[in-house]
Design an enzyme around this catalytic site. Structure first.
Site, PDB file in Angstrom:
ATOM      1  N   ASP A   1       1.253  -1.346   0.321  1.00 12.59           N
ATOM      2  CA  ASP A   1      -0.137  -0.005  -0.324  1.00 12.59           C
ATOM      3  C   ASP A   1       0.647   1.031   0.137  1.00 12.59           C
ATOM      4  O   ASP A   1       1.782   1.926   1.194  1.00 12.59           O
ATOM      5  CB  ASP A   1      -1.077   0.642   1.306  1.00 12.59           C
ATOM      6  CG  ASP A   1      -1.923   1.026   0.651  1.00 12.59           C
ATOM      7  OD1 ASP A   1      -1.431   2.648   1.012  1.00 12.59           O
ATOM      8  OD2 ASP A   1      -3.372   0.798   1.264  1.00 12.59           O
TER       9      ASP A   1
ATOM     10  N   ASP B   1      -0.067   3.941   2.785  1.00 13.53           N
ATOM     11  CA  ASP B   1       0.768   3.532   4.319  1.00 13.53           C
ATOM     12  C   ASP B   1       2.216   3.544   4.418  1.00 13.53           C
ATOM     13  O   ASP B   1       2.700   3.923   4.959  1.00 13.53           O
ATOM     14  CB  ASP B   1       0.056   2.294   4.433  1.00 13.53           C
ATOM     15  CG  ASP B   1      -1.854   1.963   4.953  1.00 13.53           C
ATOM     16  OD1 ASP B   1      -1.723   3.669   4.872  1.00 13.53           O
ATOM     17  OD2 ASP B   1      -1.819   1.185   4.385  1.00 13.53           O
TER      18      ASP B   1
HETATM   19  C1  PRP Z   1      -4.225   3.656  -3.917  1.00  9.74           C
HETATM   20  C2  PRP Z   1      -2.847   4.387  -5.261  1.00  9.74           C
HETATM   21  C3  PRP Z   1      -3.846   4.708  -5.910  1.00  9.74           C
HETATM   22  C4  PRP Z   1      -5.213   3.899  -5.843  1.00  9.74           C
HETATM   23  C5  PRP Z   1      -4.954   2.841  -6.471  1.00  9.74           C
HETATM   24  O1  PRP Z   1      -5.186   4.987  -3.131  1.00  9.74           O
HETATM   25  O2  PRP Z   1      -2.847   5.196  -4.531  1.00  9.74           O
HETATM   26  O3  PRP Z   1      -4.737   5.792  -6.202  1.00  9.74           O
HETATM   27  O4  PRP Z   1      -4.730   2.975  -4.363  1.00  9.74           O
HETATM   28  O5  PRP Z   1      -5.898   1.392  -6.232  1.00  9.74           O
HETATM   29  P1  PRP Z   1      -6.915   1.273  -8.081  1.00  9.74           P
HETATM   30  O6  PRP Z   1      -5.611   1.397  -9.975  1.00  9.74           O
HETATM   31  O7  PRP Z   1      -7.458   0.452  -7.478  1.00  9.74           O
HETATM   32  O8  PRP Z   1      -7.814   2.415  -8.568  1.00  9.74           O
HETATM   33  P2  PRP Z   1      -5.480   4.402  -1.510  1.00  9.74           P
HETATM   34  O9  PRP Z   1      -7.241   4.095  -2.585  1.00  9.74           O
HETATM   35  O10 PRP Z   1      -5.456   3.414  -1.199  1.00  9.74           O
HETATM   36  O11 PRP Z   1      -5.687   5.711  -1.268  1.00  9.74           O
HETATM   37  P3  PRP Z   1      -4.972   6.804  -0.477  1.00  9.74           P
HETATM   38  O12 PRP Z   1      -3.584   6.540  -1.455  1.00  9.74           O
HETATM   39  O13 PRP Z   1      -5.319   7.090   1.015  1.00  9.74           O
HETATM   40  O14 PRP Z   1      -4.633   5.475   0.807  1.00  9.74           O
HETATM   41  N1  URA Z   2      -2.700   0.546  -3.708  1.00  8.16           N
HETATM   42  C1  URA Z   2      -1.605   0.609  -3.648  1.00  8.16           C
HETATM   43  O1  URA Z   2      -1.219   1.420  -2.779  1.00  8.16           O
HETATM   44  N2  URA Z   2      -1.395  -0.581  -3.660  1.00  8.16           N
HETATM   45  C2  URA Z   2      -1.847  -1.364  -4.787  1.00  8.16           C
HETATM   46  O2  URA Z   2      -0.784  -2.910  -5.351  1.00  8.16           O
HETATM   47  C3  URA Z   2      -2.476  -1.283  -5.109  1.00  8.16           C
HETATM   48  C4  URA Z   2      -3.427   0.338  -5.136  1.00  8.16           C
END
Ligand code: PRP
Ligand code: URA
Length: 210
Positions: free
Chosen positions: A201, A204
């Site tokens: 992630d 995170d």
């Molecule tokens: C992550 C990443 C993208 C998304 C990608 O963000 O930074 O924005 O997931 O996933 P997708 O291609 O399946 O849409 P997240 O939704 O975890 O949010 P965050 O950055 O607030 O942790």
């Molecule tokens: N968002 C993330 O941060 N990592 C992944 O692998 C997919 C979605």
């Protein structure tokens, strides 16, 4: 036909990405490496910026010199993790305008949920680079670019650190006119929608929230 996928391969990018992928990488080094890689990726994503010729005087002689034409470039960070790429881009282009689009991926449906949107004016006259480290299902990227287009942007590019083939296909189907730049095209998504092998992630790891 415009080339819509560029996997930016450079030994420095690959090496730094390997260090980031390693699960033992600290928050501080993950953050620093993302900032460094984003500067290297910026060279490629901005390679075709339009230029103009201006008359200047060096201490020795007048000359016709080249400079970037038009309104200032706009970087749009997809919150949260996009902010990790933003810093390096701004180191390189300190005059750029910055927009933010807040999206999170619903953990059950994997659909993007929008919660914030603040973009500069005159989007129609700027080159816009939408940035997010992860292109997984492609839902967040496609939604972010739709918001940017709704604000009038026409010359739009998407910059990701790590992408999945499924995400690129979905994004390309939604926005065939928007070129994608990425440092790596990984193997696939797992059942939770995470990129494999990926780096986990991104938000995170960047902010130390898990
Ligand atoms: C992550 C990443 C993208 C998304 C990608 O963000 O930074 O924005 O997931 O996933 P997708 O291609 O399946 O849409 P997240 O939704 O975890 O949010 P965050 O950055 O607030 O942790
Ligand atoms: N968002 C993330 O941060 N990592 C992944 O692998 C997919 C979605």
């Amino acid at each position: 036909m415009t080339k819509t996928l560029t996997v930016v391969d450079h030994p420095l990018i690959e090496h730094k990405l390997t260090l980031m992928r390693e699960k033992t990488a600290s928050t501080a080094s993950f953050r620093r490496l993302l900032r460094e890689i984003s500067m290297l990726l910026a060279y490629e994503v901005l390679r075709d910026l339009k230029m103009e010729t201006v008359e200047i005087e060096t201490p020795v002689a007048p000359m016709q010199a080249r400079q970037i034409q038009g309104k200032k470039v706009c970087f749009v960070s997809v919150l949260r993790a996009g902010d990790g790429l933003l810093q390096g881009l701004l180191d390189l282009v300190p005059v750029a305008r910055v927009g933010h689009i807040g999206l999170y991926r619903d953990p059950k449906t994997l659909q993007p949920v929008s919660y914030y949107n603040k973009l500069p004016d005159n989007m129609g006259e700027r080159t816009t680079v939408v940035v997010d480290p992860m292109l997984a299902t492609g839902g967040s990227a496609a939604a972010a670019v739709s918001e940017v287009k709704k604000a009038g942007a026409k010359d739009v590019r998407f910059l990701a650190l790590v992408s999945a083939p499924e995400g690129y296909e979905t994004f390309h189907a939604a926005h065939p006119d928007v070129p994608v730049y990425t440092a790596a095209m990984d193997e696939r998504l797992n059942e939770k929608g995470y990129i494999v092998p990926g780096l986990g992630d991104a938000g995170d790891r960047l902010f130390g929230t898990k």
